[in-house]
Write a protein that holds these residues in place. Structure first.
Motif, PDB file in Angstrom:
ATOM      1  N   ALA A 332       0.839  -1.204   0.000  1.00  0.00           N
ATOM      2  CA  ALA A 332       0.000   0.000   0.000  1.00  0.00           C
ATOM      3  C   ALA A 332       0.877   1.259   0.000  1.00  0.00           C
ATOM      4  N   GLU A 333       1.933   1.248   0.816  1.00  0.00           N
ATOM      5  CA  GLU A 333       2.839   2.416   0.841  1.00  0.00           C
ATOM      6  C   GLU A 333       3.554   2.571  -0.499  1.00  0.00           C
ATOM      7  N   LEU A 334       3.915   1.430  -1.093  1.00  0.00           N
ATOM      8  CA  LEU A 334       4.608   1.460  -2.388  1.00  0.00           C
ATOM      9  C   LEU A 334       3.716   2.117  -3.440  1.00  0.00           C
ATOM     10  N   ALA A 335       2.447   1.683  -3.457  1.00  0.00           N
ATOM     11  CA  ALA A 335       1.501   2.218  -4.436  1.00  0.00           C
ATOM     12  C   ALA A 335       1.345   3.729  -4.243  1.00  0.00           C
ATOM     13  N   GLU A 336       1.237   4.125  -2.999  1.00  0.00           N
ATOM     14  CA  GLU A 336       1.099   5.549  -2.659  1.00  0.00           C
ATOM     15  C   GLU A 336       2.273   6.346  -3.238  1.00  0.00           C
ATOM     16  N   ALA A 337       3.498   5.858  -2.985  1.00  0.00           N
ATOM     17  CA  ALA A 337       4.706   6.562  -3.425  1.00  0.00           C
ATOM     18  C   ALA A 337       4.801   6.600  -4.951  1.00  0.00           C
ATOM     19  N   ALA A 338       4.389   5.513  -5.607  1.00  0.00           N
ATOM     20  CA  ALA A 338       4.586   5.421  -7.058  1.00  0.00           C
ATOM     21  C   ALA A 338       3.416   5.997  -7.855  1.00  0.00           C
ATOM     22  N   GLY A 339       2.314   6.327  -7.171  1.00  0.00           N
ATOM     23  CA  GLY A 339       1.159   6.876  -7.880  1.00  0.00           C
ATOM     24  C   GLY A 339       0.297   5.801  -8.529  1.00  0.00           C
ATOM     25  N   ILE A 340       0.216   4.649  -7.861  1.00  0.00           N
ATOM     26  CA  ILE A 340      -0.630   3.553  -8.364  1.00  0.00           C
ATOM     27  C   ILE A 340      -1.848   3.429  -7.437  1.00  0.00           C
ATOM     28  N   ASP A 341      -2.969   2.973  -7.963  1.00  0.00           N
ATOM     29  CA  ASP A 341      -4.151   2.749  -7.126  1.00  0.00           C
ATOM     30  C   ASP A 341      -3.805   1.684  -6.077  1.00  0.00           C
ATOM     31  N   ALA A 342      -3.778   2.094  -4.790  1.00  0.00           N
ATOM     32  CA  ALA A 342      -3.248   1.226  -3.729  1.00  0.00           C
ATOM     33  C   ALA A 342      -4.126  -0.007  -3.491  1.00  0.00           C
ATOM     34  N   ALA A 343      -5.436   0.211  -3.356  1.00  0.00           N
ATOM     35  CA  ALA A 343      -6.319  -0.930  -3.060  1.00  0.00           C
ATOM     36  C   ALA A 343      -6.230  -1.959  -4.192  1.00  0.00           C
ATOM     37  N   ALA A 344      -6.195  -1.448  -5.438  1.00  0.00           N
ATOM     38  CA  ALA A 344      -6.152  -2.361  -6.588  1.00  0.00           C
ATOM     39  C   ALA A 344      -4.831  -3.130  -6.612  1.00  0.00           C
TER      40      ALA A 344
END
Ligand SMILES: Cc1cc2nc3c(=O)[nH]c(=O)nc-3n(C[C@H](O)[C@H](O)[C@H](O)COP(=O)(O)OP(=O)(O)OC[C@H]3O[C@@H](n4cnc5c(N)ncnc54)[C@H](O)[C@@H]3O)c2cc1C
Length: 464
Positions: A332-344
């Protein structure tokens, strides 16, 4: 005013691996050779490349216990190339690969690493420091009295009344001169990854990829041969290569294939969209269709540990040092940092891990790491990583039709005498997609074949 004329046995156009292999081989055979390069430096795309050559049955494979054969190589080429490859060219390559591999080693090729990569079902990519190899080839060429002219752009081919190509008009500093070639002109001018016009004609959707490849690669040889009626093949298969950061530089080779080590690829919506074990050309095509043309290579600590320092395509550490990889303790943190939909993303990785555990039902149909081989592993060990990457227009891999002797064939299937074509500007060899290492490989193999054929032709004309 008549233009200055120069006489040679062979005139080679373009100084990448193909041109240099032909020029050096012809000079070694005792021919009077000139190597003409349009830009101010030698090397073209070859000098920018990863330095992988595809060969089977080598000493390096034997040392690592890799079982590989010409037959397996052929099967991989046909399956990667969608079966539309020109079999005669593949047979010529396989018949000459061993001799060429040893010749390259004699020229100082040090195959320091063996990797499995795109389109291969056995580790077959032999890595060498390509700039060193090109410098060695040129050293031998000079030693054998070969002549090199930088800043010389071939502009048109010259034909005799009987239709044979006898020379080429070359422009340098605003002046044209004629280079006559008794045994033939060898076109080795590379692909057209830098020609917006040709890309617009043959593969307009690929204009969205990052332009790359040698700056001189604008399709000059292709156009010169077209003017003479040359045939073409594989033009509809031009595809960018997936795996480069959006800010990848021109002077530095940045391409990461962590997907062959176990990464998955997701778009900004956190969704997978392609079987990641496929050729990176296939991936390149699919990534172009994603939002912003972006695909993120997502991996965990286990994949990170497989990094191969110093080896292009596999050196994760080097790309981390550039600051191009996101890292976080949780997905989830990775997605946040990279600009990816976290839940998905969390859900996608969860589904992937479940299908790896059950060995069934992968949502994009993936069953292995690369081209049918390699066990998939769950992405479950932090920290987690994301490498945002786009498709790079590195190469075009299509073009002139040639015989297995590298002679250019016209649209009616007749040989255009005195004209050879080798390297990336030729079509038919790869077919619908490309196996890593076969472009440098075919440049060297067909470079040697063209030189040999020209030398034999000269010898027979002298004997007559
Ligand atoms: C980043 C990158 C990585 C790659 N990695 C690999 C790899 O690891 N293994 C592999 O097999 N392939 C790889 N490739 C593909 C491979 O490098 C090329 O397809 C191959 O090097 C082409 O060789 P070539 O000799 O045909 O052309 P080039 O090396 O491109 O040389 C063509 C030369 O001709 C010159 N020229 C053009 N027009 C004229 C003219 N009118 N007159 C005179 N000179 C002219 C150009 O300036 C250029 O110097 C890679 C490509 C890139 C861009």
């Amino acid at each position: 005013m008549t233009m200055p004329e120069y006489d040679y046995d062979v005139v080679v156009l373009g100084s990448g691996i193909a041109g240099q292999s032909a020029a050096t081989s012809a000079a070694q055979a005792g021919l009077k050779v000139v190597l003409l390069e349009k830009t101010g430096k030698l090397g073209g795309s070859s000098a920018m490349s990863g330095g992988f050559f595809a060969f089977s049955g080598t000493e390096e494979q034997a040392a690592e216990g890799v079982e590989d054969t010409a037959e397996l190589f052929l099967q991989d080429m046909l399956s990667t190339g969608g079966g539309v490859n020109d079999r005669a060219l593949l047979d010529a390559y396989l018949a000459r690969q061993d001799e060429t591999y040893h010749w390259l080693k004699d020229q100082g090729a040090n195959f320091r690493a063996l990797e499995i990569s795109s389109g291969q079902s056995a580790p077959r990519s032999h890595n060498t420091v390509i700039t060193e190899l090109l410098a060695n080839l040129h050293g031998t060429f000079i030693e054998k009295s070969g002549e090199t002219r930088l800043g010389h752009r071939a502009v048109r081919l010259v034909r005799s009344n009987e239709g044979s190509v006898t020379g080429v008009v070359v422009e340098s500093e605003g002046t044209e001169s004629l280079f006559n070639a008794r045994a033939g002109v060898i076109l080795a001018t590379g692909g057209f990854s830098r020609s917006t016009d040709l890309l617009r004609t043959f593969a307009p959707e690929q204009l969205a990829a990052i332009p790359y490849g040698g700056v001189g690669n604008t399709g000059d040889g292709l156009k010169m041969a077209w003017k003479l009626g040359a045939g073409v093949a594989d033009m509809s298969y031009i595809t960018a290569t997936y795996g480069s950061h959006p800010e990848t530089g021109e002077e530095f080779h940045e391409l990461l294939t962590a997907y062959y080590m176990g990464a998955i690829i997701v778009n900004k919506d956190g969704r997978r969209f392609v079987d990641e074990s496929k050729s990176y050309k296939t991936l390149g095509r699919e990534v172009l269709k994603q939002p912003e043309g972006l695909g993120f290579e997502i991996f965990d600590a286990k994949v990170r540990a497989k990094s191969h320092p110093g080896i292009p395509l596999n050196d994760i550490g080097m790309i981390e040092d550039l600051g191009h990889i996101f890292k976080a303790d949780t997905l989830a943190e990775l997605a946040e940092a990279a600009g990816i939909d976290a839940a998905a993303l969390v859900a996608t990785v969860g589904r992937y891990n479940a299908s790896v555990a059950s060995r069934d039902g992968d949502e994009v149909g993936r069953t292995n790491l690369c081209n049918g081989v390699g066990e998939l592993l769950p992405l479950d060990q932090g920290p987690f990583y994301a490498y945002p990457a786009k498709s790079l227009m590195t190469t075009t891999y299509c073009g002139l039709t040639i015989t297995p002797k590298a002679e250019v064939v016209d649209v009616d299937g007749d040989v255009i005498r005195g004209l050879y074509a080798i390297g990336e500007l030729t079509g038919g060899f790869h077919g619908a997609a490309y196996m890593t290492g076969t472009s440098l490989g075919k440049g060297a193999v067909f470079g040697r074949i063209a030189a040999e054929h020209a030398a034999a032709k000269l010898a027979s004309s002298v004997a007559r």
